[in-house]
Design a protein around this motif. Sequence first.
Motif, PDB file in Angstrom:
ATOM      1  N   SER A  62       0.826  -1.207   0.000  1.00 51.16           N
ATOM      2  CA  SER A  62       0.000   0.000   0.000  1.00 51.16           C
ATOM      3  C   SER A  62       0.861   1.258   0.000  1.00 51.16           C
ATOM      4  O   SER A  62       0.609   2.201  -0.753  1.00 51.16           O
ATOM      5  N   ASN A  91       0.802   3.614  -3.276  1.00 50.96           N
ATOM      6  CA  ASN A  91       0.308   4.981  -3.107  1.00 50.96           C
ATOM      7  C   ASN A  91       1.397   6.018  -3.349  1.00 50.96           C
ATOM      8  O   ASN A  91       1.124   7.086  -3.900  1.00 50.96           O
ATOM      9  N   GLY A 126      -1.617  12.895  -1.784  1.00 52.05           N
ATOM     10  CA  GLY A 126      -1.266  11.478  -1.671  1.00 52.05           C
ATOM     11  C   GLY A 126       0.106  11.268  -1.050  1.00 52.05           C
ATOM     12  O   GLY A 126       0.292  10.372  -0.230  1.00 52.05           O
ATOM     13  N   THR A 147       0.536   9.440   2.544  1.00 47.30           N
ATOM     14  CA  THR A 147       1.381   8.254   2.688  1.00 47.30           C
ATOM     15  C   THR A 147       2.484   8.492   3.710  1.00 47.30           C
ATOM     16  O   THR A 147       2.748   7.641   4.564  1.00 47.30           O
ATOM     17  N   ASN A 191      -6.887   6.932  -0.735  1.00 47.80           N
ATOM     18  CA  ASN A 191      -6.882   5.718  -1.547  1.00 47.80           C
ATOM     19  C   ASN A 191      -8.281   5.388  -2.066  1.00 47.80           C
ATOM     20  O   ASN A 191      -8.461   4.985  -3.209  1.00 47.80           O
ATOM     21  N   THR A 193      -9.026   7.791  -4.953  1.00 45.74           N
ATOM     22  CA  THR A 193      -8.342   7.441  -6.200  1.00 45.74           C
ATOM     23  C   THR A 193      -8.959   6.196  -6.838  1.00 45.74           C
ATOM     24  O   THR A 193      -9.122   6.138  -8.057  1.00 45.74           O
ATOM     25  N   ASN A 195      -4.838  -1.037  -6.862  1.00 41.57           N
ATOM     26  CA  ASN A 195      -5.381   0.061  -6.064  1.00 41.57           C
ATOM     27  C   ASN A 195      -6.299  -0.481  -4.966  1.00 41.57           C
ATOM     28  O   ASN A 195      -6.288   0.007  -3.839  1.00 41.57           O
ATOM     29  N   SER A 253      -4.064   0.106   3.284  1.00 35.96           N
ATOM     30  CA  SER A 253      -4.187   1.398   3.962  1.00 35.96           C
ATOM     31  C   SER A 253      -5.154   1.307   5.140  1.00 35.96           C
ATOM     32  O   SER A 253      -4.976   1.985   6.147  1.00 35.96           O
TER      33      SER A 253
END
Length: 130
Positions: A10, A14, A60, A64, A80, A83, A114, A121
């Motif tokens: 993740s 990301n 993002g 992250t 996430n 997106t 994703n 996430s």
Amino acid sequence: MIRFLVRLFSYLFNTGLALALTLLGLVALLAGAPGFELSAVPWWTGTALAKALLAAGLIGILATWLAIRGKARALLPLWNLCTLGVMIYGYFWGSYKFDGMDEFRSTLWTAGGNALALLGSFSQMFRRSA
């Protein structure tokens, strides 16, 4: 061990996505392309699209980085989810036309990545701080 690997995936996914969005938005802004458009993102075109991509990428990267540091952990799943939602809507529910089976497969792989990053996430939200 699996939770760690999914969480690591993740973070990597990301980070890569956020860097790609940031660079794409930055290049479009610096090139001053008024006709800039992405058919998978039909809401904006031109400078507005470039600014949206740049902002999304920077958010993002921040989300992250904060998640890795154990701060504001809810921000990464939220980013996430956004997106993934844009990707699913833009490619599968929107008017986007695939240019062949190979493009369709690569988009499915990216959407699957994703979705896996979204699971990772969520898992980072509940990990114990060191």
